[in-house]
Scaffold this motif. Sequence first.
Motif, PDB file in Angstrom:
ATOM      1  N   VAL A  72       6.995 -21.489   8.896  1.00 18.73           N
ATOM      2  CA  VAL A  72       6.502 -20.229   9.454  1.00 18.73           C
ATOM      3  C   VAL A  72       5.612 -19.464   8.458  1.00 18.73           C
ATOM      4  N   ALA A  73       5.651 -19.883   7.166  1.00 20.70           N
ATOM      5  CA  ALA A  73       4.938 -19.126   6.136  1.00 20.70           C
ATOM      6  C   ALA A  73       4.068 -20.035   5.282  1.00 20.70           C
ATOM      7  N   GLY A  74       2.978 -19.480   4.786  1.00 23.71           N
ATOM      8  CA  GLY A  74       2.125 -20.207   3.858  1.00 23.71           C
ATOM      9  C   GLY A  74       2.849 -20.491   2.553  1.00 23.71           C
ATOM     10  N   GLN A  75       3.705 -19.560   2.134  1.00 17.62           N
ATOM     11  CA  GLN A  75       4.546 -19.774   0.956  1.00 17.62           C
ATOM     12  C   GLN A  75       5.777 -18.886   1.054  1.00 17.62           C
ATOM     13  N   VAL A  76       6.849 -19.335   0.390  1.00 16.52           N
ATOM     14  CA  VAL A  76       8.071 -18.545   0.295  1.00 16.52           C
ATOM     15  C   VAL A  76       8.357 -18.376  -1.192  1.00 16.52           C
ATOM     16  N   THR A  77       8.473 -17.133  -1.625  1.00 18.99           N
ATOM     17  CA  THR A  77       8.760 -16.855  -3.032  1.00 18.99           C
ATOM     18  C   THR A  77      10.157 -16.254  -3.150  1.00 18.99           C
ATOM     19  N   MET A  78      10.734 -16.409  -4.342  1.00 22.19           N
ATOM     20  CA  MET A  78      12.063 -15.879  -4.630  1.00 22.19           C
ATOM     21  C   MET A  78      11.920 -14.699  -5.575  1.00 22.19           C
ATOM     22  N   HIS A  79      12.675 -13.626  -5.292  1.00 22.27           N
ATOM     23  CA  HIS A  79      12.581 -12.419  -6.111  1.00 22.27           C
ATOM     24  C   HIS A  79      13.957 -11.913  -6.509  1.00 22.27           C
ATOM     25  N   SER A  80      14.008 -11.331  -7.711  1.00 18.37           N
ATOM     26  CA  SER A  80      15.190 -10.589  -8.141  1.00 18.37           C
ATOM     27  C   SER A  80      14.833  -9.110  -8.083  1.00 18.37           C
ATOM     28  N   THR A  81      15.849  -8.285  -7.938  1.00 18.37           N
ATOM     29  CA  THR A  81      15.639  -6.838  -7.965  1.00 18.37           C
ATOM     30  C   THR A  81      16.622  -6.246  -8.956  1.00 18.37           C
ATOM     31  N   MET A  82      16.081  -5.586  -9.980  1.00 17.34           N
ATOM     32  CA  MET A  82      16.925  -4.926 -10.967  1.00 17.34           C
ATOM     33  C   MET A  82      16.391  -3.523 -11.204  1.00 17.34           C
ATOM     34  N   GLY A  83      17.258  -2.552 -11.055  1.00 18.88           N
ATOM     35  CA  GLY A  83      16.852  -1.172 -11.271  1.00 18.88           C
ATOM     36  C   GLY A  83      15.733  -0.746 -10.344  1.00 18.88           C
ATOM     37  N   GLY A  84      15.723  -1.300  -9.132  1.00 21.33           N
ATOM     38  CA  GLY A  84      14.707  -0.960  -8.152  1.00 21.33           C
ATOM     39  C   GLY A  84      13.398  -1.696  -8.315  1.00 21.33           C
ATOM     40  N   ALA A  85      13.269  -2.495  -9.379  1.00 17.26           N
ATOM     41  CA  ALA A  85      12.027  -3.232  -9.615  1.00 17.26           C
ATOM     42  C   ALA A  85      12.186  -4.681  -9.145  1.00 17.26           C
ATOM     43  N   MET A  86      11.222  -5.130  -8.348  1.00 16.10           N
ATOM     44  CA  MET A  86      11.235  -6.483  -7.818  1.00 16.10           C
ATOM     45  C   MET A  86      10.414  -7.377  -8.744  1.00 16.10           C
ATOM     46  N   GLN A  87      10.950  -8.567  -9.043  1.00 16.94           N
ATOM     47  CA  GLN A  87      10.224  -9.505  -9.899  1.00 16.94           C
ATOM     48  C   GLN A  87      10.353 -10.910  -9.333  1.00 16.94           C
ATOM     49  N   GLU A  88       9.223 -11.599  -9.201  1.00 18.09           N
ATOM     50  CA  GLU A  88       9.237 -12.972  -8.703  1.00 18.09           C
ATOM     51  C   GLU A  88       9.916 -13.882  -9.723  1.00 18.09           C
ATOM     52  N   GLN A  89      10.721 -14.822  -9.219  1.00 15.32           N
ATOM     53  CA  GLN A  89      11.432 -15.789 -10.066  1.00 15.32           C
ATOM     54  C   GLN A  89      11.020 -17.200  -9.653  1.00 15.32           C
ATOM     55  N   SER A  90      10.952 -18.111 -10.618  1.00 20.24           N
ATOM     56  CA  SER A  90      10.605 -19.496 -10.292  1.00 20.24           C
ATOM     57  C   SER A  90      11.841 -20.310  -9.917  1.00 20.24           C
ATOM     58  N   SER A  91      13.028 -19.812 -10.299  1.00 25.64           N
ATOM     59  CA  SER A  91      14.266 -20.514  -9.956  1.00 25.64           C
ATOM     60  C   SER A  91      15.446 -19.564 -10.110  1.00 25.64           C
ATOM     61  N   PHE A  92      16.580 -19.967  -9.506  1.00 21.34           N
ATOM     62  CA  PHE A  92      17.824 -19.224  -9.642  1.00 21.34           C
ATOM     63  C   PHE A  92      18.949 -20.222  -9.899  1.00 21.34           C
ATOM     64  N   ALA A  93      19.775 -19.950 -10.907  1.00 21.55           N
ATOM     65  CA  ALA A  93      20.925 -20.803 -11.196  1.00 21.55           C
ATOM     66  C   ALA A  93      22.034 -20.537 -10.176  1.00 21.55           C
ATOM     67  N   ILE A  94      22.752 -21.611  -9.838  1.00 24.50           N
ATOM     68  CA  ILE A  94      23.925 -21.510  -8.977  1.00 24.50           C
ATOM     69  C   ILE A  94      25.085 -22.062  -9.800  1.00 24.50           C
ATOM     70  N   PRO A  95      25.951 -21.190 -10.315  1.00 22.43           N
ATOM     71  CA  PRO A  95      26.996 -21.653 -11.230  1.00 22.43           C
ATOM     72  C   PRO A  95      28.023 -22.554 -10.542  1.00 22.43           C
ATOM     73  N   ALA A  96      28.647 -23.424 -11.321  1.00 20.74           N
ATOM     74  CA  ALA A  96      29.753 -24.227 -10.805  1.00 20.74           C
ATOM     75  C   ALA A  96      30.829 -23.271 -10.292  1.00 20.74           C
ATOM     76  N   HIS A  97      31.402 -23.580  -9.155  1.00 19.70           N
ATOM     77  CA  HIS A  97      32.454 -22.764  -8.538  1.00 19.70           C
ATOM     78  C   HIS A  97      31.995 -21.320  -8.341  1.00 19.70           C
ATOM     79  N   GLY A  98      30.713 -21.130  -8.073  1.00 18.00           N
ATOM     80  CA  GLY A  98      30.169 -19.784  -7.912  1.00 18.00           C
ATOM     81  C   GLY A  98      29.213 -19.727  -6.738  1.00 18.00           C
ATOM     82  N   GLN A  99      28.395 -18.691  -6.712  1.00 20.89           N
ATOM     83  CA  GLN A  99      27.440 -18.548  -5.619  1.00 20.89           C
ATOM     84  C   GLN A  99      26.198 -17.793  -6.059  1.00 20.89           C
ATOM     85  N   LEU A 100      25.156 -18.006  -5.292  1.00 20.41           N
ATOM     86  CA  LEU A 100      23.887 -17.293  -5.444  1.00 20.41           C
ATOM     87  C   LEU A 100      23.698 -16.497  -4.167  1.00 20.41           C
TER      88      LEU A 100
END
Length: 153
Positions: A72-100
């Motif tokens: 549905v999209a030309g691209q899908v990007t991943m973002h983090s939000t900290m302190g109200g500021a959005m920043q694009e991320q190239s990857s996100f870790a998913i810890p063992a026995h954890g969640q993202l």
Amino acid sequence: MRRRPAALTAAAALVGALALAGCSDSGSAKAELSVSGPYMPQPVSADMAAGFLTVANKGGAEDTLTSVSSDVAGQVTMHSTMGGAMQEQSSFAIPAHGQLVFKSGGNHLMFEKLKHQPKQGQTVTVKLTFAKSGPLTVEMPVKSATYNPSTGH
């Protein structure tokens, strides 16, 4: 030159063998990934939308979400939000026995260059690609623009 007692030599060999076995065992631990709660609020913009979901890892090894795509999209990007500021991320870790978690006001997906504007009641197909595990394809329902998963509407 002093000779080592045979017991000491055998103990050293056993420790070395166990260390090697430990290395190979840790390589056999795998991530066990699943996705829950996916949704896209109906976009208010003609060319951009957000998406949210949770990736759970019940396995004994960490993995990394490296990319997201959707037809549905030309691209899908991943973002983090900290302190109200959005920043694009190239990857996100998913810890063992954890969640993202991707949620409103936090980490989120941005569907950019929409090919058409998804409407409430439709579903959007999303492909999640990981560093170690095989890709997961998720059907993401389009909810109302003001949908809140904690209230269900």
